[in-house]
Scaffold this motif. Structure first.
Motif, PDB file in Angstrom:
ATOM      1  N   LEU A   1       4.043 -16.063  23.269  1.00  0.00           N
ATOM      2  CA  LEU A   1       5.058 -16.277  24.271  1.00  0.00           C
ATOM      3  C   LEU A   1       4.633 -17.542  25.459  1.00  0.00           C
ATOM      4  N   THR A   2       4.672 -18.253  26.286  1.00  0.00           N
ATOM      5  CA  THR A   2       4.135 -18.960  27.092  1.00  0.00           C
ATOM      6  C   THR A   2       4.739 -19.538  28.895  1.00  0.00           C
ATOM      7  N   ILE A   3       3.720 -17.715  29.616  1.00  0.00           N
ATOM      8  CA  ILE A   3       4.307 -18.767  31.017  1.00  0.00           C
ATOM      9  C   ILE A   3       3.249 -19.059  31.933  1.00  0.00           C
ATOM     10  N   ALA A   4       4.211 -20.040  32.790  1.00  0.00           N
ATOM     11  CA  ALA A   4       3.523 -21.244  33.636  1.00  0.00           C
ATOM     12  C   ALA A   4       3.124 -20.631  35.255  1.00  0.00           C
ATOM     13  N   GLN A   5       2.086 -20.060  35.106  1.00  0.00           N
ATOM     14  CA  GLN A   5       1.365 -19.348  36.111  1.00  0.00           C
ATOM     15  C   GLN A   5      -0.334 -19.383  36.065  1.00  0.00           C
ATOM     16  N   ASP A   6      -1.507 -19.276  37.498  1.00  0.00           N
ATOM     17  CA  ASP A   6      -2.284 -19.287  37.483  1.00  0.00           C
ATOM     18  C   ASP A   6      -3.348 -18.009  37.268  1.00  0.00           C
ATOM     19  N   ILE A   7      -3.250 -17.736  36.410  1.00  0.00           N
ATOM     20  CA  ILE A   7      -3.676 -15.839  36.520  1.00  0.00           C
ATOM     21  C   ILE A   7      -5.494 -15.972  36.195  1.00  0.00           C
ATOM     22  N   GLN A   8      -6.248 -14.973  36.832  1.00  0.00           N
ATOM     23  CA  GLN A   8      -7.431 -14.982  36.531  1.00  0.00           C
ATOM     24  C   GLN A   8      -7.385 -14.020  35.151  1.00  0.00           C
ATOM     25  N   ALA A   9      -7.605 -14.644  33.739  1.00  0.00           N
ATOM     26  CA  ALA A   9      -6.929 -13.422  32.837  1.00  0.00           C
ATOM     27  C   ALA A   9      -8.040 -14.299  31.853  1.00  0.00           C
ATOM     28  N   GLN A  10      -8.965 -13.743  30.437  1.00  0.00           N
ATOM     29  CA  GLN A  10      -9.102 -14.148  29.372  1.00  0.00           C
ATOM     30  C   GLN A  10      -8.862 -13.695  27.958  1.00  0.00           C
ATOM     31  N   PRO A  11      -9.075 -14.481  27.260  1.00  0.00           N
ATOM     32  CA  PRO A  11      -8.433 -14.120  25.885  1.00  0.00           C
ATOM     33  C   PRO A  11      -8.891 -12.594  25.452  1.00  0.00           C
ATOM     34  N   GLY A  12      -8.136 -12.178  24.947  1.00  0.00           N
ATOM     35  CA  GLY A  12      -8.061 -10.200  24.376  1.00  0.00           C
ATOM     36  C   GLY A  12      -7.810  -9.313  25.414  1.00  0.00           C
TER      37      GLY A  12
ATOM     38  N   PRO B   1      18.536 -21.668  20.619  1.00  0.00           N
ATOM     39  CA  PRO B   1      18.677 -23.324  21.874  1.00  0.00           C
ATOM     40  C   PRO B   1      18.091 -24.294  21.117  1.00  0.00           C
ATOM     41  N   ALA B   2      18.413 -25.347  22.191  1.00  0.00           N
ATOM     42  CA  ALA B   2      18.052 -26.917  21.907  1.00  0.00           C
ATOM     43  C   ALA B   2      17.227 -27.102  22.130  1.00  0.00           C
ATOM     44  N   ASP B   3      16.917 -26.478  23.550  1.00  0.00           N
ATOM     45  CA  ASP B   3      15.180 -26.868  23.666  1.00  0.00           C
ATOM     46  C   ASP B   3      14.443 -25.893  23.196  1.00  0.00           C
ATOM     47  N   ARG B   4      12.791 -26.571  22.572  1.00  0.00           N
ATOM     48  CA  ARG B   4      12.478 -26.432  22.259  1.00  0.00           C
ATOM     49  C   ARG B   4      10.884 -25.226  22.711  1.00  0.00           C
ATOM     50  N   SER B   5      11.130 -25.898  24.798  1.00  0.00           N
ATOM     51  CA  SER B   5       9.478 -25.396  25.520  1.00  0.00           C
ATOM     52  C   SER B   5      10.191 -24.203  25.777  1.00  0.00           C
ATOM     53  N   VAL B   6      11.544 -23.643  25.415  1.00  0.00           N
ATOM     54  CA  VAL B   6      11.531 -22.283  26.131  1.00  0.00           C
ATOM     55  C   VAL B   6      10.836 -21.117  25.440  1.00  0.00           C
ATOM     56  N   ASN B   7      10.911 -20.145  25.894  1.00  0.00           N
ATOM     57  CA  ASN B   7      11.008 -19.713  25.138  1.00  0.00           C
ATOM     58  C   ASN B   7      11.505 -18.319  24.065  1.00  0.00           C
ATOM     59  N   CYS B   8      11.530 -18.004  22.846  1.00  0.00           N
ATOM     60  CA  CYS B   8      13.123 -17.542  22.295  1.00  0.00           C
ATOM     61  C   CYS B   8      12.596 -16.691  21.368  1.00  0.00           C
ATOM     62  N   VAL B   9      13.656 -15.745  20.737  1.00  0.00           N
ATOM     63  CA  VAL B   9      13.553 -14.970  20.035  1.00  0.00           C
ATOM     64  C   VAL B   9      14.638 -14.066  19.972  1.00  0.00           C
ATOM     65  N   SER B  10      15.085 -14.079  19.142  1.00  0.00           N
ATOM     66  CA  SER B  10      16.069 -13.584  18.006  1.00  0.00           C
ATOM     67  C   SER B  10      16.341 -11.796  18.328  1.00  0.00           C
ATOM     68  N   GLY B  11      17.974 -11.475  17.930  1.00  0.00           N
ATOM     69  CA  GLY B  11      17.510  -9.676  18.016  1.00  0.00           C
ATOM     70  C   GLY B  11      18.951  -9.416  17.613  1.00  0.00           C
ATOM     71  N   THR B  12      19.777  -8.456  17.885  1.00  0.00           N
ATOM     72  CA  THR B  12      20.350  -7.428  17.859  1.00  0.00           C
ATOM     73  C   THR B  12      21.354  -7.034  19.041  1.00  0.00           C
ATOM     74  N   ILE B  13      22.593  -6.876  19.225  1.00  0.00           N
ATOM     75  CA  ILE B  13      23.517  -6.543  20.176  1.00  0.00           C
ATOM     76  C   ILE B  13      23.184  -4.751  20.163  1.00  0.00           C
TER      77      ILE B  13
END
Length: 390
Positions: free
Chosen positions: A291-302, A321-333
């Motif tokens: 998942l991708t988040i637009a944010q400036d943060i002090q964090a390292q891989p791992g 969704p048609a927009d491929r830039s969004v975070n997307c996941v499927s599930g059940t109600i």
């Protein structure tokens, strides 16, 4: 691009109630200062090494669960408790050792504490008479307060002849009559029903701005703090967790505790994959995807991380969704809550975890409503959530 256009297109975190932010001015002098204040009751530490600045004309809220130390912090300012260590100053004056009746503050209690045998007029005038204020000046001040809280026609009634909201206004008028430098409000609206409480919140804001006074409110009601305050101090176990304007507290919580305590939130656990160019990628085990988040943060891989995203920022659809830039996941109600103005959907993911999505009910009739056991797609834009590392 011209300066004017740049100002119009500049993005900010949430809206603001008024253009008032002395805490951003390094030259501004705080009206109230808690400096390394600790308060112990025997072996129990109610407030621990706390420092906090509150400015003149600010509506400031202390927010937290029961037992977090917020009321103790207010009572120390009022003089009902003395700090075990540290200093509390008001307008430069050290308050430690000063009795409550000599402090330029007044406190409005949750119970209102009105004198049942006195009229509204006499309740408001009581403090002025105790201070020896002249009769003419007292009468003028009481009339001013009655007009301020819109109770002129109830001046001769006794408290038992008033509604809960009217009694609350009498208590407010009595607290304001002596014109303290700071008004302390201890859960002042807790006894009111929801609708009246919401109306009174806006009345409090209007009165505070009209008088230009400093208000300090203690509450455990997140919505109340978000509504009335210029800034909120979120407390936990006697410490400040975050101090910021309501929009920052809500949109940019400093920790999982703040995100979870203020409002509703989805917390998705994962590990940082990459962090560059203002984009953080987190691999979430629940969604089994990055998942991708637009944010400036002090964090390292791992590094361990949690994505916090509010339900109202999560879009829910029957189709991907048609927009491929969004975070997307499927599930059940898994469950649905209908609240009138919006519906809350609990979506179960493949691993059994759940994410909440809020959808406004914009029309009365829906061609294909989302129902139980439907397969749905939930999505949110990269700038809709935040990454938390603590």
């Amino acid at each position: 691009m011209s300066t004017g256009v740049a100002e119009k297109t500049q993005k900010t975190v949430g809206g603001i109630r008024r253009k008032f932010a002395p805490w951003t001015d390094p030259k501004a002098v705080p009206l109230i200062r808690y400096q390394n204040v600790t308060k112990r009751f025997g072996s129990f530490t109610a407030v621990e090494d706390l420092s906090l600045d509150i400015y003149e004309r600010e509506f400031f809220a202390l927010l937290g669960p029961s037992g977090c130390g917020k009321t103790t912090l207010m009572r120390m300012l009022a003089g009902f408790e003395e700090p075990t260590s540290g200093r509390i100053t008001l307008a430069g004056q050290d308050l430690v050792g000063t009795p409550p009746y000599k402090r330029p503050v007044n406190m409005m209690f949750q119970s209102y504490a009105l004198f049942p045998h006195m009229s509204v007029w006499d309740n408001i005038a009581f403090g002025l008479k105790q201070d020896g204020v002249a009769k003419d000046a007292t009468a003028a001040r009481v009339e001013e307060m009655l007009k301020l809280v819109k109770l002129e026609q109830f001046a001769r009634r006794k408290p038992h002849q008033l509604s809960g909201g009217q009694r609350q206004r009498v208590a407010l008028a009595r607290s304001l009559a002596k014109r303290p430098k700071v008004l302390l409000l201890d859960e002042p609206l807790g006894a009111l029903d929801k609708k009246l409480r919401e109306e009174t919140q806006f009345e409090l804001m209007d009165i505070q701005m009209e008088l230009g006074m400093t208000f300090l409110i203690v509450t455990h009601d997140q919505e109340e703090a978000m509504t009335v305050a210029d800034r909120i101090a979120v407390m936990n176990h006697g410490k400040l967790v975050q101090v910021a304007p309501p929009a920052v507290i809500y949109e940019q919580p400093a920790s999982r505790y703040v995100a979870d305590f203020v409002g509703d939130v989805n917390l998705i656990e994962g590990k940082v994959e990459s962090n560059a160019g203002g984009l953080v990628r987190v691999h979430a085990a629940a969604a089994d995807m990055s998942l991708t988040i637009a944010q400036d943060i002090q964090a390292q891989p791992g590094d361990a991380a949690w994505i916090a995203v509010r339900p109202e920022k999560v879009r829910i659809d029957l189709d991907p969704p048609a927009d491929r830039s969004v975070n997307c996941v499927s599930g059940t109600i898994w469950d649905i809550g209908y609240l009138g103005d919006l519906s809350i959907y609990h979506v179960e993911l493949a691993d059994g975890s759940r994410i909440k999505a809020a959808k406004p009910n914009l029309t009365r009739m829906v061609e294909r409503p989302i129902s139980w056991d439907d397969k749905v797609w939930i999505s949110w834009s990269p700038d809709a959530g935040v990454v938390l590392t603590s």
